[in-house]
Design an enzyme around this catalytic site. Sequence first.
Site, PDB file in Angstrom:
ATOM      1  N   HIS A  88     -17.899   3.086  -7.922  1.00  0.00           N
ATOM      2  CA  HIS A  88     -18.438   4.342  -8.453  1.00  0.00           C
ATOM      3  C   HIS A  88     -19.823   4.206  -9.066  1.00  0.00           C
ATOM      4  CE1 HIS A  88     -15.109   6.325  -6.883  1.00  0.00           C
ATOM      5  NE2 HIS A  88     -14.241   5.667  -7.618  1.00  0.00           N
ATOM      6  N   HIS A 126     -12.651   3.016 -11.695  1.00  0.00           N
ATOM      7  CA  HIS A 126     -13.128   4.330 -12.128  1.00  0.00           C
ATOM      8  C   HIS A 126     -13.214   4.457 -13.637  1.00  0.00           C
ATOM      9  CE1 HIS A 126     -12.631   8.689 -12.985  1.00  0.00           C
ATOM     10  NE2 HIS A 126     -13.576   8.764 -12.088  1.00  0.00           N
ATOM     11  N   ASN A 145     -13.839  -3.060 -10.000  1.00  0.00           N
ATOM     12  CA  ASN A 145     -14.237  -2.295  -8.821  1.00  0.00           C
ATOM     13  C   ASN A 145     -15.521  -1.517  -9.143  1.00  0.00           C
ATOM     14  OD1 ASN A 145     -14.495  -0.019  -7.081  1.00  0.00           O
ATOM     15  ND2 ASN A 145     -12.415  -0.333  -6.368  1.00  0.00           N
ATOM     16  N   THR A 173      -7.914   6.745  -2.962  1.00  0.00           N
ATOM     17  CA  THR A 173      -6.828   6.215  -2.144  1.00  0.00           C
ATOM     18  C   THR A 173      -5.494   6.754  -2.645  1.00  0.00           C
ATOM     19  OG1 THR A 173      -8.176   4.231  -1.965  1.00  0.00           O
ATOM     20  CG2 THR A 173      -5.918   4.075  -1.165  1.00  0.00           C
ATOM     21  N   ARG A 214     -18.977   6.708   1.699  1.00  0.00           N
ATOM     22  CA  ARG A 214     -19.337   7.666   0.640  1.00  0.00           C
ATOM     23  C   ARG A 214     -19.840   6.985  -0.628  1.00  0.00           C
ATOM     24  NH1 ARG A 214     -13.407  10.011  -0.949  1.00  0.00           N
ATOM     25  NH2 ARG A 214     -13.316  10.344   1.293  1.00  0.00           N
ATOM     26  N   HIS A 215     -19.438   5.727  -0.845  1.00  0.00           N
ATOM     27  CA  HIS A 215     -20.020   5.018  -2.005  1.00  0.00           C
ATOM     28  C   HIS A 215     -20.636   3.693  -1.551  1.00  0.00           C
ATOM     29  CE1 HIS A 215     -15.850   3.621  -2.048  1.00  0.00           C
ATOM     30  NE2 HIS A 215     -15.399   4.702  -2.659  1.00  0.00           N
ATOM     31  N   GLU A 242     -12.032  -4.204   0.005  1.00  0.00           N
ATOM     32  CA  GLU A 242     -11.014  -3.209   0.365  1.00  0.00           C
ATOM     33  C   GLU A 242     -11.457  -2.469   1.604  1.00  0.00           C
ATOM     34  OE1 GLU A 242     -10.304  -0.441  -2.723  1.00  0.00           O
ATOM     35  OE2 GLU A 242      -9.532  -1.934  -4.089  1.00  0.00           O
ATOM     36  N   GLU A 297      -0.719  -5.585  -3.503  1.00  0.00           N
ATOM     37  CA  GLU A 297      -1.241  -4.915  -4.689  1.00  0.00           C
ATOM     38  C   GLU A 297      -0.413  -3.656  -4.894  1.00  0.00           C
ATOM     39  OE1 GLU A 297      -5.373  -4.912  -5.436  1.00  0.00           O
ATOM     40  OE2 GLU A 297      -5.330  -3.012  -6.529  1.00  0.00           O
ATOM     41  N   ARG A 342     -15.670   2.331   2.645  1.00  0.00           N
ATOM     42  CA  ARG A 342     -14.912   3.397   3.318  1.00  0.00           C
ATOM     43  C   ARG A 342     -15.552   3.704   4.658  1.00  0.00           C
ATOM     44  NH1 ARG A 342     -11.354   6.277  -0.527  1.00  0.00           N
ATOM     45  NH2 ARG A 342     -10.903   7.612   1.243  1.00  0.00           N
ATOM     46  N   HIS A 351     -14.841  -1.197  -2.016  1.00  0.00           N
ATOM     47  CA  HIS A 351     -14.169  -0.541  -0.888  1.00  0.00           C
ATOM     48  C   HIS A 351     -15.229   0.046   0.044  1.00  0.00           C
ATOM     49  CE1 HIS A 351     -10.990   2.771   0.342  1.00  0.00           C
ATOM     50  NE2 HIS A 351     -11.453   2.090   1.375  1.00  0.00           N
ATOM     51  N   HIS A 382      -5.080   0.893  -9.701  1.00  0.00           N
ATOM     52  CA  HIS A 382      -5.375   2.303  -9.413  1.00  0.00           C
ATOM     53  C   HIS A 382      -5.072   3.170 -10.625  1.00  0.00           C
ATOM     54  CE1 HIS A 382      -6.271   5.967  -7.283  1.00  0.00           C
ATOM     55  NE2 HIS A 382      -6.805   5.209  -6.354  1.00  0.00           N
TER      56      HIS A 382
HETATM   57  N1  PXP Z   1      -6.930  -1.121  -6.142  1.00  0.00           N
HETATM   58  C1  PXP Z   1      -7.069  -0.501  -4.952  1.00  0.00           C
HETATM   59  C2  PXP Z   1      -6.370  -1.067  -3.777  1.00  0.00           C
HETATM   60  C3  PXP Z   1      -7.900   0.645  -4.831  1.00  0.00           C
HETATM   61  O1  PXP Z   1      -8.026   1.255  -3.634  1.00  0.00           O
HETATM   62  C4  PXP Z   1      -8.599   1.095  -5.969  1.00  0.00           C
HETATM   63  C5  PXP Z   1      -9.529   2.251  -5.842  1.00  0.00           C
HETATM   64  O2  PXP Z   1     -10.536   1.975  -4.935  1.00  0.00           O
HETATM   65  C6  PXP Z   1      -8.429   0.397  -7.175  1.00  0.00           C
HETATM   66  C7  PXP Z   1      -7.570  -0.684  -7.242  1.00  0.00           C
HETATM   67  C8  PXP Z   1      -9.143   0.810  -8.420  1.00  0.00           C
HETATM   68  O3  PXP Z   1      -8.705   2.073  -8.812  1.00  0.00           O
HETATM   69  P1  PXP Z   1      -9.460   2.822  -9.984  1.00  0.00           P
HETATM   70  O4  PXP Z   1     -10.864   3.039  -9.521  1.00  0.00           O
HETATM   71  O5  PXP Z   1      -8.686   4.097 -10.125  1.00  0.00           O
HETATM   72  O6  PXP Z   1      -9.385   1.952 -11.188  1.00  0.00           O
END
Ligand code: PXP
Length: 257
Positions: A18, A225, A15, A109, A57-58, A78, A159, A53, A51, A202
């Site tokens: 960030h 992240h 992902n 999230t 924001r990102h 996402e 997920e 949003r 994602h 996540h």
């Molecule tokens: N999976 C989903 C569905 C998410 O919304 C996110 C965060 O955007 C992630 C995975 C990744 O989470 P993290 O950035 O905490 O690794």
Amino acid sequence: MAQRDFVGKLRLGVNIDHVATVRNARGGDVPDPVRAARLAEAAGADGITAHLREDRRHIGDRDIERLIAGIGVPLNFEMAATGEMQAIALRHRPHAVCLVPERREERTTEGGLDVAGDENRLAHFIAPLAEAGCRVSIFVAADARQIEAAARIGAAVVELHTGAYCDAHAEGRHDARDAELARLREMAALAHRLGLEVHAGHGLAYDTVKPIAAIPEVVELNIGHFLIGEAIFKGLEHAIRHMRALMEAARGTPLPG
Ligand code: PXP
């Protein structure tokens, strides 16, 4: 138990949200999330997750366009289950669409989508996405009611939200962590029995990834992240390679690629 015999290959979706967070802190074009996505791909990411949003924001609309055009691995898009996002997804037809809950005031999230409480609307919402060829995934807590509802509405994937497990670990609440891990294992098996493909993500980091990667029904982890943070110190390529090595060690089988 039959479902324990199932061991699918495990993929890593990176992902890159960030990278865009840092870019947007200053405005302008750098650092570029699409460059990060290409680097992630070269380092062994099996997919890219982004994602879009509602408040942008990102990741922004242009990032999605550039990702679709500029990466060679599948995009997991996402989004919240809104008409605006559905139209964007139908325009781009990404490989996968992952529906997540979204509240403006949240930092990230929080919790999974309440599929059970919105079953009828979501069934109609995902039908055109599936028809357009997107694999529809629903981000859910480790909760049987939500997983059963996801199966009923015709989702291809769930997920599982690993945030509660990761938070309990970070806060040293080991009993709570282990209880959540047991729930995640049980719910992965349930989802698989219902015919759903199982992903998880996540909050995952080097010290929390292995027990999740070891769940045999889980075939994809989405991690952002921590990897982007670690990239500041070690580089994105190193962070991704190390994460994949931990996943592979936990799985006991080679990862794809
Ligand atoms: N999976 C989903 C569905 C998410 O919304 C996110 C965060 O955007 C992630 C995975 C990744 O989470 P993290 O950035 O905490 O690794």
